[in-house]
Design a protein around this motif. Structure first.
Motif, short mmCIF file in Angstrom:
data_model
loop_
_atom_site.label_atom_id
_atom_site.label_comp_id
_atom_site.label_asym_id
_atom_site.label_seq_id
_atom_site.Cartn_x
_atom_site.Cartn_y
_atom_site.Cartn_z
N MET A 146 7.64 -0.77 9.30
CA MET A 146 6.51 -1.46 7.95
C MET A 146 7.45 -1.45 6.72
N GLN A 147 7.70 -2.60 6.53
CA GLN A 147 8.27 -2.02 4.89
C GLN A 147 10.07 -2.05 4.78
N LEU A 148 10.71 -2.22 5.91
CA LEU A 148 11.29 -1.55 5.54
C LEU A 148 12.45 -2.09 4.84
N GLY A 149 12.68 -2.68 4.60
CA GLY A 149 13.57 -3.75 3.12
C GLY A 149 15.00 -3.57 3.46
N ASP A 150 16.02 -2.72 3.07
CA ASP A 150 17.42 -3.00 2.98
C ASP A 150 17.55 -1.44 3.85
N LYS A 151 16.70 -0.38 4.41
CA LYS A 151 16.98 0.90 5.47
C LYS A 151 17.36 0.27 7.12
N SER A 152 17.63 1.35 7.50
CA SER A 152 17.86 1.33 8.63
C SER A 152 18.02 1.82 9.84
N VAL A 153 17.58 1.58 11.33
CA VAL A 153 16.97 2.28 11.97
C VAL A 153 17.36 3.29 12.93
N LEU A 202 0.78 -1.27 -0.13
CA LEU A 202 -0.25 -0.58 0.41
C LEU A 202 0.47 1.29 0.31
N TYR A 203 1.91 1.29 0.74
CA TYR A 203 3.09 2.40 0.39
C TYR A 203 3.76 2.17 0.03
N PRO A 204 4.63 3.19 -0.67
CA PRO A 204 5.75 3.43 -1.37
C PRO A 204 6.98 2.62 -0.61
N GLY A 205 7.29 2.40 0.22
CA GLY A 205 8.60 2.35 1.06
C GLY A 205 8.83 2.03 2.88
N PRO A 206 9.15 2.25 3.64
CA PRO A 206 8.81 2.09 4.71
C PRO A 206 8.12 3.40 5.65
N TYR A 207 7.43 2.60 6.41
CA TYR A 207 6.20 3.21 7.49
C TYR A 207 6.16 3.10 8.57
N PHE A 208 5.67 3.91 9.23
CA PHE A 208 5.32 3.95 10.65
C PHE A 208 3.46 3.45 11.00
N PRO A 209 3.30 2.44 10.99
CA PRO A 209 1.78 2.43 11.20
C PRO A 209 0.98 3.69 12.49
N SER A 210 0.11 4.15 12.37
CA SER A 210 -0.29 4.46 13.35
C SER A 210 -0.79 4.57 14.23
N TRP A 211 -1.20 3.59 15.27
CA TRP A 211 -1.51 3.15 16.43
C TRP A 211 -0.61 3.05 17.21
N GLN A 212 0.86 3.37 17.02
CA GLN A 212 1.77 2.72 17.51
C GLN A 212 1.53 4.09 18.66
N PRO A 213 2.25 3.86 20.99
CA PRO A 213 2.31 4.86 21.61
C PRO A 213 3.25 5.73 20.79
N ARG A 214 3.26 6.96 21.16
CA ARG A 214 3.78 8.55 21.33
C ARG A 214 4.50 8.69 22.80
N ASN A 215 3.30 8.19 23.51
CA ASN A 215 4.16 8.18 25.02
C ASN A 215 4.43 7.18 25.82
N SER A 224 7.79 -6.41 13.56
CA SER A 224 8.66 -5.69 12.74
C SER A 224 8.68 -3.84 13.27
N THR A 225 9.15 -4.37 15.15
CA THR A 225 9.18 -3.80 16.08
C THR A 225 10.93 -3.08 17.13
N TRP A 226 11.63 -2.48 16.47
CA TRP A 226 12.28 -1.95 17.26
C TRP A 226 12.80 -1.18 18.44
N THR A 227 13.07 -1.96 19.64
CA THR A 227 12.89 -1.10 20.81
C THR A 227 13.87 -1.41 21.92
N LEU A 228 13.31 0.56 22.03
CA LEU A 228 14.98 1.01 22.93
C LEU A 228 14.68 0.57 24.72
N VAL A 229 15.86 0.00 25.16
CA VAL A 229 15.35 0.52 26.34
C VAL A 229 16.09 0.95 27.16
N ILE A 230 15.87 1.03 28.40
CA ILE A 230 16.50 2.26 29.34
C ILE A 230 16.44 1.19 31.09
N LYS A 231 17.63 0.41 31.13
CA LYS A 231 17.25 0.84 32.81
C LYS A 231 17.62 1.30 33.64
#
Length: 275
Positions: free
Chosen positions: A64-71, A35-48, A104-111
């Protein structure tokens, strides 16, 4: 399922139907062919994200649709590059990144989160121009305190009341335990003790909970350190002094010691007059 998710699912279904009608190959579609031409962020994920100090913060970023891109994860206020894919770029052993392939989730973890960690973090995708998802981290410092002075005094045979208040929390504790020295206080095994809990606030206002420990017919053995320990929070301690009728001055001096007896002053007074 939320409304944005329903819209997204509907659009995906519509795109699939159109593709089938036109004979497009969607079964093996990769990045940039949906549906999207490249990587995109789904709208439902938390922002706070809100966490307690000294706990673990999880900041998710679904791409989503990350392909060969880096996060990458970047701390916005100083533009520090924290991570790129699985690699950590700062000397902070509290930081790590966890990738979940299924979502397809990259989670930053801070202990052991500290107040200084609060702020906005950017999840960046190495497209041109770069895509960024902002996630704000709030760090709450819970307040646990025994109301009043650190040292409390009560007369022998009277009633002592100790109040422990918990406030400024993400979630109120499930329980608050009381300890006398190292012994946990239970009402059924201590007939002179009672513990009552009261909650305040809610529905948009700040919440707090107060646990009141009541000791009736106070005895000398009741003196010592009292600690209230809420679940998953730090403790607070106070010291109870039980005063006998022979030592009322300890309540005022706080040292629990009296001056010389009157007979000593009678002996010293004539010598002081002679000087």
């Amino acid at each position: 399922m939320t409304f944005p998710c329903l819209v997204e699912s509907y659009l995906r279904l519509l795109w699939t139907v159109i593709s089938l009608i036109l004979g497009w190959n969607v079964a093996g579609a990769g990045a940039g062919t949906g549906l999207y031409p490249g990587p995109y962020f789904p709208s439902w994920q938390p922002r706070n994200i809100t966490v307690h100090q000294d706990t673990v913060a999880y900041l998710p970023c679904t791409v989503m649709q990350l392909g060969d891109k880096s996060v990458s994860w970047v701390r916005q206020h100083n533009a520090d590059m924290l991570t790129v894919d699985h690699y950590i770029f700062v000397r902070d052993q509290r930081l790590s990144v966890h990738y979940t392939p299924d979502t397809s989730t990259w989670t930053l973890v801070i202990k052991y989160v500290q107040e200084r960690d609060a702020g906005t973090y950017e999840c960046q995708v190495s497209t041109e121009p770069k895509m960024a998802l902002l996630v704000h981290l709030n760090v709450i410092v819970p307040q646990v305190e025994v109301v009043g002075a650190a040292d409390k005094y009560v007369q022998l045979g009277s009633t002592a009341r100790l109040q422990c208040t918990v406030s400024s929390t993400v979630q109120l504790p499930d329980y608050i335990f009381w300890y006398h020295s190292d012994d946990r206080l239970l009402e059924y095994s201590h007939p002179r003790l009672s513990i009552a809990t009261a909650r305040r606030g809610g529905q948009g206002s700040e919440m707090s909970v107060t646990s009141t420990l009541t000791v009736t017919d106070a005895r000398e053995s009741d003196g010592g350190n009292y600690t209230c320990l809420p679940s998953n929070l730090h403790p607070a301690t106070t010291r109870l002094h039980v005063l006998t009728d022979e030592h009322p001055a300890a309540m005022h001096t706080g040292a629990g010691r009296l001056g010389p007896p009157p007979s000593v002053w009678v002996l010293l007074l004539p010598l002081m007059l002679l000087v």
